[in-house]
Write a protein that holds these residues in place. Structure first.
Motif, short mmCIF file in Angstrom:
data_model
loop_
_atom_site.label_atom_id
_atom_site.label_comp_id
_atom_site.label_asym_id
_atom_site.label_seq_id
_atom_site.Cartn_x
_atom_site.Cartn_y
_atom_site.Cartn_z
N THR A 1 -10.35 0.74 1.43
CA THR A 1 -10.61 1.78 2.55
C THR A 1 -11.90 2.42 2.13
O THR A 1 -12.69 2.40 3.29
N ARG B 1 -14.95 2.24 5.27
CA ARG B 1 -15.61 3.53 5.55
C ARG B 1 -17.34 3.21 5.76
O ARG B 1 -17.91 3.77 6.47
N LYS C 1 0.69 -1.09 -0.05
CA LYS C 1 0.14 0.03 -0.11
C LYS C 1 0.84 1.20 -0.04
O LYS C 1 0.45 2.25 -0.66
N LYS D 1 -8.77 -3.71 7.60
CA LYS D 1 -7.61 -2.73 7.96
C LYS D 1 -6.32 -3.66 8.05
O LYS D 1 -5.18 -3.27 7.39
N GLU E 1 -5.23 -4.49 4.38
CA GLU E 1 -4.73 -3.57 3.65
C GLU E 1 -3.10 -3.46 4.08
O GLU E 1 -2.29 -3.18 3.05
N SER F 1 -7.65 1.81 -2.33
CA SER F 1 -8.62 2.80 -1.81
C SER F 1 -10.02 2.22 -1.97
O SER F 1 -10.81 2.54 -1.19
#
Length: 614
Positions: A551, A555, A502, A581, A584, A548
């Motif tokens: 991510t 969210r 990442k 999390k 990633e 992303s």
């Protein structure tokens, strides 16, 4: 291209089709409705319509959304688009803004309409009173750039009962500069043919395109007929009224009636093209086309539809010469078009100039990154709490049980499905696959699954795999890649790879400037076409988007919406957040190319033997 030119091209060929067709879509009211409509338009592209049109809703967000949808249809979906434009209560500045945005999108077709008058009966306060005024304005200020269509009413206009007068008004619009006519829906074929005769007799010689409304349910059929104030022939009612409570049977019998109507229109000599009011639905329209035998005939006609490249060609003027794309975005064309719009060199037909400061500049805060509403994302993908559940989700997609994944806007493609079970095994062993293609060696360009480009050619592919891999496994995998390469000869790089985390830390066995063509075609009398590539800079740009997407997924779990959708499952949602999390952080993004396109798919999959992470 202008609609009139496309029609001329179709019917001036040595093998003209029996008919061509187009679709109308309206602007949905919700953002998820817009995304779903894009998916539907994407599927209906495969039917090869000559064009689509998108309705205009004057004022506010809906009117700007029309322009946005025209841009997406032209640029990302590769659909020739006609934009409705109404002038009631519209100032010159708003008209100019709409036309300029359409022009920048590459849209060359406008359906110029007056629009509905104010509901309170007052006079329009805009700068245009009639559609004719709008046509004259477009011609004066834009010359012949736009092909202009006008509306016609074979059964009379609600505000004018004198049919001869409505025909005169139509002639006035044509004389003002119209290029084609699209009529209101109707079901009385005899009346339509008689009306066409009147139109031709007064000197109107531009194409007449009948508006066809498929029948899906009895209630909708009658409601639309009443709203449009059109006549429903007795034989329609005789067939449909006795079965009005059976929606399935109404659609079946309604399709037969509409198909018979279309056949009669085509036999009349006045009509060559059919325009379907889809109501943003697809099945009824497809049933009509199947009944008319138009789908296969149009697909086999070289001058209509039929992309030259294996990916959807953009119709945006700035990308018309684009012939090469990085393979990483092959399943996310909407994202690719929007996120590379500022990259240099598209006018020169290149995928981007890596020396440009604009290269890789991706707006990762775009609202459409995940392309699903939070609710829809939950419905599709749930809330995976472990690597196994994440892998099982991907496996469901590979087996056709899911229509999309965060990295793939649509269903698994037919060409990828031939290696689906090998991909399933990788996921079961902890490799989360997101993009791939099988090898091809001199496959005929007309092959129904793998073919693309002009006929009588041959297409080739190197096998390509892209996946997420746990950091503890990647070194073992790369060791096995090196062993494979050494067994292929000294200094051989049969398998090339990029591995990145990442943060952007990259491992590769390629050179900095390597550009690896992974798809190409050889065609008679043409140079070799290389439409998809793998290279470093675009891979790093794609890496940002790939992570992303995770991510954005997290969210959603962290949002207040999650509390509404998943009440009573707070603990599971928290576990999902923690899993993604850590994913990633602990997983790297990898791609591997087998540069020996003569190998079968098993050769590359064999490199993963004995590797597993759970």
């Amino acid at each position: 291209m202008r609609i009139s030119e496309k029609l001329n091209q179709a019917y001036s060929s040595s093998n003209p089709p029996p008919a061509t067709f187009s679709f109308e879509f309206f602007v949905p009211k919700t953002s998820q409705g817009v995304q779903n409509l894009y998916d539907r338009m994407d599927r209906m592209y495969e039917l090869n319509p000559i064009f689509i049109d998108i309705t205009w809703n004057a004022g506010g967000r809906s009117s700007s959304l029309t322009n946005e949808m025209v841009y997406t249809a032209q640029s990302a979906l590769g659909l020739e688009t006609c934009m409705h434009l109404t002038c009631t209560n519209m100032s010159v500045s708003l008209i100019d803004e709409a036309l300029e945005r359409a022009k920048k999108s590459g849209c060359q077709n406008i359906l110029a309409l007056r629009g509905d008058p104010p509901l309170d009966g007052t006079e329009s306060t805009g700068d245009f009173k009639y559609a004719k005024d709008l046509i004259l304005y477009i011609r004066k200020n834009y010359g012949n750039y736009f092909n202009i269509g006008v509306a016609a009413y074979p059964e009379g206009h609600p505000e004018e009962s004198d049919l001869d007068l409505t025909v005169k008004y139509l002639k006035d619009k044509c004389d003002a500069g119209a290029d084609f006519i699209i009529t209101q829906m109707f079901y009385d074929t005899d009346n339509f043919i008689e009306w066409c005769s009147k139109v031709r007799k007064i000197g109107v010689d531009i194409p007449i395109i009948p508006g066809i409304m498929p029948i899906s349910t009895y209630a909708a059929f009658m409601r639309r007929a009443k709203w449009s104030e059109i006549k429903v022939p007795k034989h329609f009612l005789d067939v449909l009224e006795p079965i009005k409570d059976d929606d399935f049977l109404v659609r079946e019998k309604g399709t037969e009636l509409v198909s018979q109507m279309c056949t009669k229109l085509l036999e009349s000599g006045y009509v060559k093209h059919l325009h379907f009011y889809t109501m943003n639905l697809e099945r009824s329209t497809i049933m009509c086309l199947e009944n008319l035998g138009l789908i296969d005939q149009v697909k086999s006609h070289d001058t209509i539809g039929g992309a030259i490249l294996p990916w959807r060609k953009s119709l945006n003027p700035s990308r018309q010469k684009e012939t090469i794309r990085p393979i990483f975005w092959q399943n996310r064309k909407h994202s690719y078009i929007s996120r590379t719009s500022t990259w240099d060199e598209f006018p020169n037909g290149r995928w981007g100039d890596s020396s440009s400061p604009a290269f890789g500049d991706i707006d990762l805060n775009a609202a459409d990154l995940l392309r699903q509403s939070p609710k829809r994302a939950f419905e599709l993908w749930g809330h995976p709490q472990s690597l196994k559940e994440f892998a099982d989700l991907t496996i469901s997609y590979l087996r056709g049980q899911l229509k999309s994944m965060p990295w793939s806007d649509g269903s698994i493609s037919e060409d990828t499905s031939v290696i689906a079970e090998d991909l399933v095994k990788l996921n079961q062993n902890g490799f989360i696959t997101i993009n791939s293609q099988p090898p091809l060696n001199a496959t005929r360009s007309n092959d129904k699954v793998f073919g693309w480009g002009p006929k009588n050619g041959y297409v080739f592919q190197k096998q390509y795999l892209e996946f997420f891999c746990h950091k503890s496994v990647i070194s073992k995998l790369l060791d096995q890649v090196d062993i494979f390469n050494k067994s292929s000869g000294d200094n051989s790089r049969v398998l090339t790879y990029y591995v990145v985390d990442k943060t952007g830390e990259l491992i590769t066995n390629t050179n900095d400037e390597d550009i690896n063509a992974v798809t190409w075609g050889v065609f008679p009398g043409e140079e070799i076409v290389q439409p998809t590539i793998v290279e470093r800079n675009s891979f790093l740009a794609w890496k940002d988007e790939a992570y992303s997407l995770i991510t954005e997924w997290v969210r959603i779990f962290e949002s207040n919406l999650a509390k509404d959708f998943l009440k009573g499952k707070e603990a599971q949602v928290q576990t999902s957040i923690e899993f993604f999390k850590s994913f990633e952080t602990d997983f790297v993004l990898c791609n591997i190319v087998n540069n020996n396109f003569t190998d079968d798919a098993k050769e590359l999959f064999g490199v993963f033997e004995g590797l597993q992470f759970q």
